[in-house]
Write an enzyme that holds these catalytic residues in place. Structure first.
Site, mmCIF file in Angstrom:
data_model
loop_
_atom_site.group_PDB
_atom_site.id
_atom_site.type_symbol
_atom_site.label_atom_id
_atom_site.label_comp_id
_atom_site.label_asym_id
_atom_site.label_seq_id
_atom_site.Cartn_x
_atom_site.Cartn_y
_atom_site.Cartn_z
ATOM 1 N NE ARG A 88 -2.977 0.448 3.273
ATOM 2 C CZ ARG A 88 -2.262 0.539 4.382
ATOM 3 N NH1 ARG A 88 -1.424 1.563 4.569
ATOM 4 N NH2 ARG A 88 -2.344 -0.373 5.320
ATOM 5 C CE1 TYR A 96 -15.984 11.433 -16.438
ATOM 6 C CE2 TYR A 96 -15.687 11.411 -14.066
ATOM 7 C CZ TYR A 96 -15.940 10.751 -15.240
ATOM 8 O OH TYR A 96 -16.143 9.394 -15.220
ATOM 9 C CG ASP A 154 -9.392 16.272 -14.887
ATOM 10 O OD1 ASP A 154 -8.658 15.715 -15.724
ATOM 11 O OD2 ASP A 154 -10.457 15.769 -14.465
ATOM 12 C CE LYS A 204 -11.984 8.121 -18.461
ATOM 13 N NZ LYS A 204 -12.334 9.347 -17.802
HETATM 14 C C1 LIG Z 1 -12.879 9.755 -16.539
HETATM 15 C C2 LIG Z 1 -12.553 11.085 -15.988
HETATM 16 C C3 LIG Z 1 -12.361 11.289 -14.612
HETATM 17 C C4 LIG Z 1 -12.552 10.176 -13.607
HETATM 18 O O1 LIG Z 1 -11.586 9.176 -13.752
HETATM 19 P P1 LIG Z 1 -11.841 7.632 -13.421
HETATM 20 O O2 LIG Z 1 -10.555 7.001 -13.804
HETATM 21 O O3 LIG Z 1 -13.017 7.182 -14.223
HETATM 22 O O4 LIG Z 1 -12.112 7.558 -11.939
HETATM 23 C C5 LIG Z 1 -12.031 12.561 -14.184
HETATM 24 N N1 LIG Z 1 -11.899 13.588 -15.052
HETATM 25 C C6 LIG Z 1 -12.069 13.428 -16.383
HETATM 26 C C7 LIG Z 1 -11.907 14.605 -17.277
HETATM 27 C C8 LIG Z 1 -12.420 12.186 -16.895
HETATM 28 O O5 LIG Z 1 -12.603 12.044 -18.210
#
Ligand SMILES: *Cc1c(COP(=O)(O)O)cnc(C)c1O
Length: 379
Positions: free
Chosen positions: A46, A98, A170, A195
């Site tokens: 962890r 998001y 982000d 992504k």
């Molecule tokens: C998918 C996404 C998230 C969340 O991420 P997860 O890996 O699904 O928890 C946050 N911000 C953006 C812009 C996203 O596309």
């Protein structure tokens, strides 16, 4: 080292025992000690794991940061950032955020006494108007989802610094290949590595990257104390994914440009949202802060008919109808019935998510096949 080299070598060393070129998958929860406390830097997975460490160093390298942290999902990474705050603190955030981030803010952290203000951040004065003595954090997403608005990171960073606030960005949609927020003055970069970083739709993971050592210490403490880490197998997969990030992104951008051009000229299409188009309202900022304009694109059909939009996404054959984005394969989504279905129609339409809005994650297939698929689906 330049970006394309960092994507392949960042944070990675040949493994000393056998010279393995890829960091091995250290599928272990614990590590032998010769005497209590006598270990080789790893005690419990962890806290630390060598495969995760290679990935975390790679995250830091590609984002021009000093410290990287990997989490079990993008939302787990955001959760760790919010745990830097205390009850009574306030956050100013992008309005077309998001959906999962919005839900985390409103449903998990607001009940703990943290207050959120959601503003259209293309207008810097609107951000400033929400800052008061309790404000601690500015949370920015750019490009935004699904409207692809672009927020001027240098301008927001200036405002954050002038008010002693943390700025978190982000960077999921842009990736560090296109945009590096730390270089523009941000304190924290966050990714859903699910992504583009992973890039193959086979892992759920999150990342944070920072430069400040004290901030890094706090986040490592939260990562270990709250425990939302990712496993060694997933770390290996994302390390492998990042090795082709630069060439994948190049093709994503190229294909998205061709799709944007095709849709803009299509008689049944009302409007195309892609920051690379000269008629995009934030095109000038995108040109300055991004290397290219990304693989995400949204469009609206003439007449704005809900049922017709659903027919279009159902008729697509190469574009898969699915949530998520950023993989090598092209995906299509209908926000009004999928990601934004829980938001009342009037609310979602205020930010542009109208009935016929379709969002595409343009993949890296042959462009002729992608255009032919859109052509037959739109009719
Ligand atoms: C998918 C996404 C998230 C969340 O991420 P997860 O890996 O699904 O928890 C946050 N911000 C953006 C812009 C996203 O596309």
């Amino acid at each position: 080292m330049k970006f394309n080299t960092k994507a392949i070598h960042g944070g990675q060393h040949h493994e000393p025992a056998y010279g393995a070129v890829m960091p091995p998958i250290y599928q272990t929860s614990t590590y032998a000690q010769t005497t209590p406390g006598g270990h080789k830097g790893y005690e419990y997975s962890r806290t630390h794991n060598p495969t995760r460490k290679a990935l975390e160093d790679c995250f830091a390298s590609i984002e021009s940061g000093k410290f990287g942290l990997a989490f079990g999902s993008g939302l787990a990474a955001i959760d760790a950032v919010l745990k830097l705050l205390k009850p009574g603190d306030e956050v100013v955030s992008t309005n077309d955020l998001y959906g999962g981030t919005y839900r985390l803010f409103k449903r998990i952290f607001e009940p703990f006494g943290i207050q959120f203000h959601f503003v259209g951040m293309q207008n810097i004065d609107a951000i400033e108007a929400q800052i008061n003595k309790n404000t601690k954090l500015i949370w920015v997403e750019t490009p935004t989802n699904p409207m692809l608005n672009i927020i001027d990171l240098k301008a927001v960073s200036k405002l954050a610094k002038a008010n002693g606030l943390l700025l978190a960005v982000d960077n999921t949609f842009a990736t560090p290949y296109l945009q590096r927020p730390l270089e523009l003055g941000a304190d924290i970069v966050m990714h859903s590595a699910t992504k583009y970083l992973g890039g193959h739709s086979d892992v759920v993971m999150g990342a944070l990257i920072v430069n400040d050592e004290k901030l890094a210490e706090k986040l490592y403490f939260i990562q270990n104390a709250s425990g939302a880490i990712c496993g060694p197998m997933d770390s290996f997969l994302v390390l492998r994914g990042i090795k082709t990030l630069h060439i994948r992104m190049q093709r994503h951008c190229e294909n998205a440009a061709a799709v944007a051009k095709f849709l803009s000229a299509h008689p049944k299409i009302q409007k195309v949202y892609w920051p690379g188009l000269e008629n995009h309202p934030n095109h000038d900022i995108a040109k300055v802060q991004m290397k290219d304009f990304g693989g995400m694109l949204s469009f609206v059909t003439k007449g704005n008919n809900y049922a017709e939009a659903i027919k279009i996404v159902e008729r697509l054959k190469i574009f898969t109808l699915a949530e998520s984005l950023g993989g090598v394969e092209s995906l299509a989504g209908h926000p009004a019935s999928m990601t934004h279905a829980s938001i009342p129609k009037e609310e979602r339409e205020k930010s542009g998510v109208v009935d016929s809005l379709i969002r595409l994650s343009v993949g890296i297939e042959d462009i002729d096949d992608l255009l032919a698929d859109l052509k037959q689906a739109i009719g």
